[in-house]
Structure formats: structure tokens, C-alpha cells
Write a protein that holds these residues in place. Structure first.
Motif, PDB file in Angstrom:
ATOM      1  N   ARG A  46       0.822  -1.217   0.000  1.00  8.92           N
ATOM      2  CA  ARG A  46       0.000   0.000   0.000  1.00  8.92           C
ATOM      3  C   ARG A  46       0.851   1.260   0.000  1.00  8.92           C
ATOM      4  O   ARG A  46       0.352   2.373  -0.194  1.00  8.92           O
ATOM      5  N   VAL A  76       6.906   1.772  -9.902  1.00 13.64           N
ATOM      6  CA  VAL A  76       5.802   2.106  -9.008  1.00 13.64           C
ATOM      7  C   VAL A  76       4.670   2.790  -9.769  1.00 13.64           C
ATOM      8  O   VAL A  76       3.484   2.536  -9.503  1.00 13.64           O
ATOM      9  N   ARG A  77       5.018   3.647 -10.711  1.00 10.20           N
ATOM     10  CA  ARG A  77       3.975   4.318 -11.497  1.00 10.20           C
ATOM     11  C   ARG A  77       3.111   3.303 -12.238  1.00 10.20           C
ATOM     12  O   ARG A  77       1.870   3.392 -12.214  1.00 10.20           O
ATOM     13  N   TRP A 121       0.966   1.454  -9.643  1.00  9.89           N
ATOM     14  CA  TRP A 121      -0.055   2.324  -9.056  1.00  9.89           C
ATOM     15  C   TRP A 121      -1.193   2.610 -10.035  1.00  9.89           C
ATOM     16  O   TRP A 121      -2.370   2.598  -9.654  1.00  9.89           O
ATOM     17  N   LYS A 128      -5.758   2.999  -5.209  1.00 11.20           N
ATOM     18  CA  LYS A 128      -4.949   4.007  -5.900  1.00 11.20           C
ATOM     19  C   LYS A 128      -4.927   5.309  -5.098  1.00 11.20           C
ATOM     20  O   LYS A 128      -3.879   5.940  -4.939  1.00 11.20           O
ATOM     21  N   PHE A 164      -2.740   4.924  -1.838  1.00 12.50           N
ATOM     22  CA  PHE A 164      -1.328   4.582  -2.003  1.00 12.50           C
ATOM     23  C   PHE A 164      -0.440   5.805  -1.732  1.00 12.50           C
ATOM     24  O   PHE A 164      -0.815   6.939  -2.006  1.00 12.50           O
ATOM     25  N   LEU A 166       1.129  10.650  -9.210  1.00 17.37           N
ATOM     26  CA  LEU A 166       1.570   9.688  -8.210  1.00 17.37           C
ATOM     27  C   LEU A 166       1.570  10.355  -6.829  1.00 17.37           C
ATOM     28  O   LEU A 166       2.139  11.433  -6.661  1.00 17.37           O
TER      29      LEU A 166
END
Length: 353
Positions: free
Chosen positions: A74, A110-111, A114, A122, A125, A178
Motif C-alpha cells: 500500500r 511504481v507508477r 499504481w 490508488k 497509495f 503519483l
């Protein structure tokens, strides 16, 4: 669960240990185990099923992608970095590779992860990037402390590489959305600190009867933050920080390097006195390093005002705890002081008297 990068290093290991001591949420711990990464830092977690250690580089996208997909963390807490100014002067390439390229590679993985999450996950996060006050450059004696809006002015390959990583994190928030958080901390100290940095170097050298090297006249000023206070601040930012924001984390403890060394010597004189004289007798001034910043100071009012965090330790209480830890953990220190570390200290301080 959360994924921590660089969780076998000094600050990262303290964070993992404190995290698992304060809640039951599992941790995936990704660390390359370079010279400063030490699995002995995590020995108390050997049989703890909440801790999954993975030996890998943040530049290893295949491994990072696999961990993200398998474990669905998470949050990411990104400590992994080369972090020693002197090492960056001797070999800047490693700092670019880890701090810049590694952070970019991690952000890309990570992008993608996510963006594929369900909407609720989302939104919840977080990507928390741990940085340094050195990105702001150097202060004069009467300048106000660094704030979150102080312009960047890095003066070493290390601080320049961290500044670049900060900019990448900011850009991924503003460009892709993000949910990032950035923390810029002052100088940390405490248990598990690799003995190339000032405080553990002075403690270990003093006890071994060696010189206590001080760059120049020792008038350089740093703000000192006990590592457990830093860990508590990161937990608070992760819990309630606003995405896209930066939070400066400081100890409100500005000290000259010479004052720090004197305080260590005085505490050692009390806690483990020498047969004759004071540990201060071992102090030696050596040639200053290139581009040595004069002063760092953190204005930590934003994190106190918005998130209610402030340090629990004064410099004196934190330093006493630190020295007591080193006095009680000779086996850890002896293990660290072997091999590459000895070679590094010899390289760094030879012919500087």
C-alpha cells in the motif's frame, strides 16, 4: 504491507525495527547490501514472519516489478541511497547510479503498478521519498534555517544526486499524479550507524585509542536528529502527510563539529573513563574536505504545525543513548570495522594531518 528500500542500512534498519515494534503491518525489505547495508542490523527479525528481506538493487526492475505484483504494497518508503559526502568526492558515479538512476527506475515501476490499482487503493497509495537537508546548500552563521521552499543549491556530488532524485519525485507527482511525499532530514545519529560518519567514528576511534579527526577548525554547524525521532516523523508523514508535499525533519539541535566531538569525549570520560587523561587528548585537526558546507539548519515548524510531530530527544539525551548502545554492542562494531571499511578510513584520512 509496505515496501521499504534500503532497509538494511542505518536509518532504514532503524525504521524497519521501529515499524515492527509499533504495529503488525508486514514489511518487504529490499536492499542491495552495499558496504553500509548490514543484515546484522536486522538480526532480531530473523524469525519474524512480518519481515521479508529481498537482496536486490532498486535498479533491478524485474525484481521490483515482481515484488509489487506479488505483494501489492500500500506504500513505498524509499531510503535506498549512497549517502556519504566524502565517498561521493572520491567516486561520484555510484551516487548517480543509485540515487538518480535507481530512483528513476523505482518510480517507473511504481507508477505502472499504481496506475493499475483499483480506485480506492490508488487513492490510498503513497510513495515516501527520504532525502536530506544537504540539497539546500550551505548557510551563513546568521541565515534563517532551511524551509521547504528554500531554493536548492547542492554543493557535493552526493547532495546533487539527492537533489536530482527529489526533483524526479516531484515531477512524478505533478506529471502523473503519483501520490508522493518527500522528507528532507538533518544529520541523523543513533544505534547501527556505520562508523564512517562523525559521531560513530569518534566513538569507535576514541575507545580504540586512535586519533579523533576533525576537518579544518571544526566550526562547521549541523543540526542533529536522533534516528528514532526521524523514524517517528516518517511514520507520521506516511500516515497523514498531504500528497505532493515536502516536510523538513529536524532536531532543533545546531552544533559545531568540534562541540559534538567534545560532548562525545566528555560522555565517554563519564561512562568509560581512560586510565589517564581525557578522550579530548586524542583530537586531531586534519585538512578540510573540498567544498565543505559551513552550516545546515532545519526549520521543522511545518511538520509540527500540520502533523503534530516534534523530536522527543534532545541532543544530550540522544547522544547518551547512542554512546551507551555502542558500549554495549562491541560485537556489532567489530564486525563492521573489518574489510572494506578499514580500507576506506585509511584512504580518507591518510596524509591529512
Amino acid at each position: 504491507m509496505i515496501l521499504v528500500t534500503g532497509g538494511a542500512g542505518f536509518i532504514g534498519a532503524n525504521f524497519v525495527l521501529n515499524w515492527l515494534a509499533t504495529n503488525n503491518e508486514a514489511v518487504i525489505n529490499l536492499d542491495k547490501l552495499t558496504y553500509a547495508g548490514n543484515l546484522n542490523n536486522l538480526s532480531s527479525l530473523k524469525d519474524d514472519t512480518r519481515h521479508l528481506f529481498v537482496h536486490a538493487d532498486i535498479n533491478d526492475k524485474a525484481t521490483v516489478n515482481r515484488l509489487l505484483q506479488e505483494h501489492q504494497p500500500r506504500a513505498i518508503v524509499h531510503f535506498a541511497a549512497e549517502s556519504h559526502v566524502d565517498r561521493s568526492i572520491h567516486g561520484p558515479a555510484a551516487f548517480i547510479e543509485t540515487n538518480v538512476n535507481g530512483t528513476f527506475s523505482l518510480l517507473e515501476s511504481v507508477r505502472s503498478y499504481w496506475q493499475a490499482l483499483p480506485d480506492a487503493e490508488k487513492a490510498a497509495f503513497r510513495f515516501l521519498h527520504v532525502s536530506t537537508d544537504e540539497v539546500y546548500g550551505s548557510l551563513e552563521a546568521n541565515d534563517p534555517p532551511f524551509t521547504e521552499t528554500t531554493p536548492y543549491a547542492p554543493n557535493s556530488p552526493y547532495s546533487a544526486s539527492k537533489a536530482a532524485s527529489d526533483h524526479l519525485v516531484r515531477a512524478y507527482h505533478h506529471t502523473y499524479g503519483l501520490p508522493t511525499l518527500t522528507t528532507n532530514c538533518s544529520n541523523n545519529y543513533g544505534p547501527l550507524h556505520f562508523p564512517e560518519k562523525l559521531i560513530p567514528l569518534v566513538i569507535t576511534n576514541a575507545r580504540a585509542g586512535k586519533d579523533l579527526p576533525i576537518y579544518g577548525d571544526g566550526s562547521q554547524v549541523r543540526d542533529w536528529l536522533y534516528v528514532s525521532d526521524h523514524c517517528a516523523a516518517i511514520r507520521r508523514v506516511l500516515e497523514s502527510g498531504r500528497p505532493g508535499e515536502t516536510y523538513n525533519i529536524g532536531g532543533w539541535n545546531e552544533k559545531t563539529n568540534l562541540n559534538v566531538v567534545h560532548t562525545i569525549c566528555d560522555l565517554l570520560d563519564e561512562l568509560q573513563p581512560k586510565a589517564n587523561g581525557s578522550y579530548r587528548d586524542q583530537i586531531r585537526h586534519v585538512k578540510d574536505r573540498p567544498g565543505h558546507d559551513k552550516r545546515y539548519a532545519i526549520d521543522a515548524r511545518k511538520i509540527e504545525r500540520e502533523l503534530g510531530w516534534k523530536p522527543a530527544e534532545s541532543f544530550e539525551t540522544g547522544l547518551r543513548k547512542t554512546i551507551s548502545w555502542y558500549l554495549a554492542n562491541d560485537a556489532w562494531t567489530e564486525q563492521v570495522l573489518s574489510g572494506e571499511y578499514k580500507n576506506w578510513v585509511n584512504l580518507q584520512y591518510q596524509n591529512q594531518a
